[in-house]
Design an enzyme around this catalytic site. Structure first.
Site, PDB file in Angstrom:
ATOM      1  N   CYS A 170      -9.720  -3.073 -10.597  1.00  0.00           N
ATOM      2  CA  CYS A 170      -9.176  -1.967  -9.814  1.00  0.00           C
ATOM      3  C   CYS A 170      -7.819  -2.300  -9.216  1.00  0.00           C
ATOM      4  CB  CYS A 170     -10.163  -1.524  -8.744  1.00  0.00           C
ATOM      5  SG  CYS A 170     -10.607  -2.853  -7.632  1.00  0.00           S
ATOM      6  N   HIS A 213       0.794  -1.222   0.000  1.00  0.00           N
ATOM      7  CA  HIS A 213       0.000   0.000   0.000  1.00  0.00           C
ATOM      8  C   HIS A 213       0.827   1.272   0.000  1.00  0.00           C
ATOM      9  CE1 HIS A 213      -3.329  -2.753   0.521  1.00  0.00           C
ATOM     10  NE2 HIS A 213      -3.956  -1.843  -0.183  1.00  0.00           N
ATOM     11  N   ASP A 229      -4.546  -8.629  -4.940  1.00  0.00           N
ATOM     12  CA  ASP A 229      -4.712  -9.803  -4.091  1.00  0.00           C
ATOM     13  C   ASP A 229      -4.902 -11.065  -4.916  1.00  0.00           C
ATOM     14  OD1 ASP A 229      -4.376  -8.903  -1.448  1.00  0.00           O
ATOM     15  OD2 ASP A 229      -6.313  -7.891  -1.530  1.00  0.00           O
ATOM     16  N   GLU A 241     -11.200 -10.958  -5.895  1.00  0.00           N
ATOM     17  CA  GLU A 241      -9.782 -10.933  -5.542  1.00  0.00           C
ATOM     18  C   GLU A 241      -9.350 -12.214  -4.844  1.00  0.00           C
ATOM     19  OE1 GLU A 241      -8.921  -7.638  -2.889  1.00  0.00           O
ATOM     20  OE2 GLU A 241     -10.872  -7.800  -1.934  1.00  0.00           O
TER      21      GLU A 241
HETATM   22  C1  PEP Z   1      -6.692  -5.510  -4.949  1.00  0.00           C
HETATM   23  O1  PEP Z   1      -6.546  -6.386  -4.098  1.00  0.00           O
HETATM   24  O2  PEP Z   1      -6.405  -5.651  -6.147  1.00  0.00           O
HETATM   25  C2  PEP Z   1      -7.216  -4.190  -4.574  1.00  0.00           C
HETATM   26  C3  PEP Z   1      -7.521  -3.309  -5.491  1.00  0.00           C
HETATM   27  O3  PEP Z   1      -7.364  -3.924  -3.261  1.00  0.00           O
HETATM   28  P1  PEP Z   1      -6.179  -3.598  -2.262  1.00  0.00           P
HETATM   29  O4  PEP Z   1      -4.961  -3.257  -3.074  1.00  0.00           O
HETATM   30  O5  PEP Z   1      -6.649  -2.440  -1.431  1.00  0.00           O
HETATM   31  O6  PEP Z   1      -6.028  -4.855  -1.491  1.00  0.00           O
HETATM   32 MG    MG Z   2      -7.409  -6.328  -2.128  1.00  0.00          MG
END
Ligand code: PEP
Ligand code: MG
Length: 537
Positions: A499, A186, A452, A428
């Protein structure tokens, strides 16, 4: 030159500031010379006071007196003879080492404050903790003058938490480098949101540089050059200028509707973590918000944001987007995202643990506050709700059940909301992709969370630089799951977005376009280049 993982595109040339976030180990060791220890303590308190004074002055100038008041209360605590006297007393009468003495007195204060049911007192507890941490940091010599950065600073740290990254002062910090982390950790995602070039997973960068070193951050190749010679500096200054010119050039695409070569209109949206990030998405010509990671609203504070606070944030975003779609994901806490006021049991595998929808279904008190705020905001724009980490139909239906409860409550209270709002899920977890044909009958949309999905499919931790070679978005197993998900959605007349970071990856875009993905959502800084690649495919 050191090689790491390219986390955020661009070049930065600046001076190193090492951010120490090492957990300082506090021991029970008794001291021999009490006077020496008392001197160490008073020096650390003096240094803490001087640092806080500087931070306070800067905050007053940049943020206003009310925001700076917190630092004044920290200084007052250092001046409070009851506090410092209690610490000194422990050193003098029990020969306790200064670190331990500070930590014990802080614990004692925290215990007293925690017993008082009062918001103000809880904040005081946080102040005592902060001040204690600062004194201990000074005792251990790990505090560099934070709050006192020069321009063109490159932050070097073992790791940066998502909230550390969110707090970086963009007027001063032009890049960052970390020992650990991967492209989809993140802090890396945050760097792309802030458009700060970054290289992560460098293993031992904190050991390889010292404060003040000149470094080149190459966020494209994932390289770092320490104290470059004149000719290298020249080469990179040119690369940096060229990169910035190209970024300018892409701005021509801001108002262009994105169509594939075959003529299919696709939406290119932005991912955001805070309501204000919406500006970056608009500035880069985003067609909507494909993912609002709401957990960032819950971070950097002492308690859960109220329904009213959340409502204001969600309303702000949907209103700013003026009818364009805004997909808001419910709380996805756990894994690498933690909340200080919501202690969860230590887990062997936090990414496979009690997190996201699992936690929300277990803590309906928390979940309902968010759902009510989301529903109320849905009256002000095109808001869609998305549930994270869905692994079965039962989970989705259970989440919808709680949503219905909230709708009933709001109806009874005479509060407005859009009863027709779309609800969808993140795909995911591989199980959701495999079961996409079933799930597609119930949801309004899918959004594939490849960050994920890749780690769970390939059993390769997205945060671990040692297995990053396995973390391959183009692995055939991952591609099959993506294709299955898109086809399942279309078969039921639903739309499918993505996403995860893969949506903005130039190497993946031709395949995703060919699979018929309807919406691509990514960090604001990738939107324009993604538009270009989609239009070429
Ligand atoms: C993902 O897992 O691709 C996602 C968009 O969520 P995060 O990166 O917040 O886990
Ligand atoms: Mg995720």
């Amino acid at each position: 030159m050191k090689k790491g993982i390219a986390a955020s595109k661009g070049y930065a040339i600046g001076n190193v500031v090492i951010k120490a976030n090492i957990e300082i180990e506090i021991t029970d060791k008794k001291v021999d010379d009490i006077d020496v220890e008392k001197k160490r303590l008073s020096t650390a308190i003096e240094n803490s006071r001087a640092q806080l004074q500087k931070i306070k002055e800067k905050a007053e100038k940049e943020l206003g007196a009310d925001k700076a008041a917190v630092f004044e209360s920290h200084i007052m605590l250092l001046d409070d003879p009851e506090f410092t006297g209690a610490v000194e007393g422990k050193v003098a009468s029990e020969s306790t080492n200064a670190e331990k003495a500070v930590s014990e007195v802080v614990e004692m204060y925290m215990g007293i404050f925690a017993a008082i049911e009062d918001e103000y007192m809880r904040e005081r507890a946080a102040d005592v903790k902060d001040v204690g941490k600062r004194i201990i940091g000074n005792l251990a010599g790990t505090i560099t003058g934070d709050g006192d950065l020069n321009e063109n600073t490159v932050i070097v740290a073992h790791d940066l938490t998502p909230s550390d990254t969110a707090q970086l002062d963009r007027s001063k910090v032009i890049g960052f480098l970390t020992n650990i982390g991967g492209r989809t950790s993140h802090s890396a995602i945050m760097a792309r949101t802030l458009e700060i070039p970054a290289v992560v997973g460098l293993n031992d960068i904190t050991e390889s540089v010292k404060d003040g070193d000149l470094v080149i951050v190459d966020g494209i190749e994932g390289e770092v050059i320490i104290n470059p010679d004149e000719s290298t500096l020249k080469i990179y200054t040119e690369k940096k200028d060229k990169f910035e010119k190209e970024r300018e050039e892409l701005k021509k695409l801001i108002d262009v509707e994105t169509k594939t070569k075959a003529g299919k209109r696709v939406e290119v949206c932005g991912n955001i973590g805070k309501a204000q990030d919406v500006e970056g998405v608009l500035a880069n010509g985003g067609d909507g918000i494909g993912l609002f990671r709401t957990e960032f609203l819950y971070m950097d504070r002492d308690s859960i944001p109220t329904e009213e606070e959340q409502f204001e944030s969600y309303k702000y975003v949907v209103e700013k987007m003026e009818g364009r779609p805004v997909v808001i994901r419910t709380l996805d806490i756990g894994g690498d995202k933690k909340l200080p006021y919501l202690p969860l049991p230590e887990e062997m595998n936090p990414f496979l643990g009690y997190r996201a929808i699992r936690l929300c279904l277990g803590r309906k008190d928390i979940f309902k506050v968010q759902l009510r705020a989301l529903l109320r905001a849905s009256a002000f724009g095109n808001l869609k709700i998305m549930f994270p980490m869905i692994s079965s139909l039962e989970e989705f239906l259970a989440a919808k059940e709680v949503l219905s409860e909230c709708m009933e409550e709001l109806k009874a209270e005479g509060k407005e909301f859009n009863a027709e709002l779309e609800t969808g899920i993140m795909v995911e977890i591989p199980a959701a992709a495999v079961m996409a044909d079933e799930l597609a009958k119930y949801v309004d949309f899918f959004s594939i969370g490849t960050n994920d999905l890749i780690q769970y499919t390939l059993a390769a931790d997205r945060m671990n630089e040692n297995v990053s070679y396995l973390y391959n978005p183009m692995h055939p197993a991952v591609l099959r799951l993506i294709k299955m998900t898109i086809e399942a959605a279309h078969k039921e007349g639903k739309w499918c977005g993505m996403c995860g970071e893969m949506a903005g990856d130039e190497k993946a875009i031709p395949t995703l376009t060919q699979y018929g993905l309807d919406e691509f959502s990514m960090s604001a800084s990738s939107i324009l280049s993604a538009k270009k690649y989609i239009m070429n495919n």
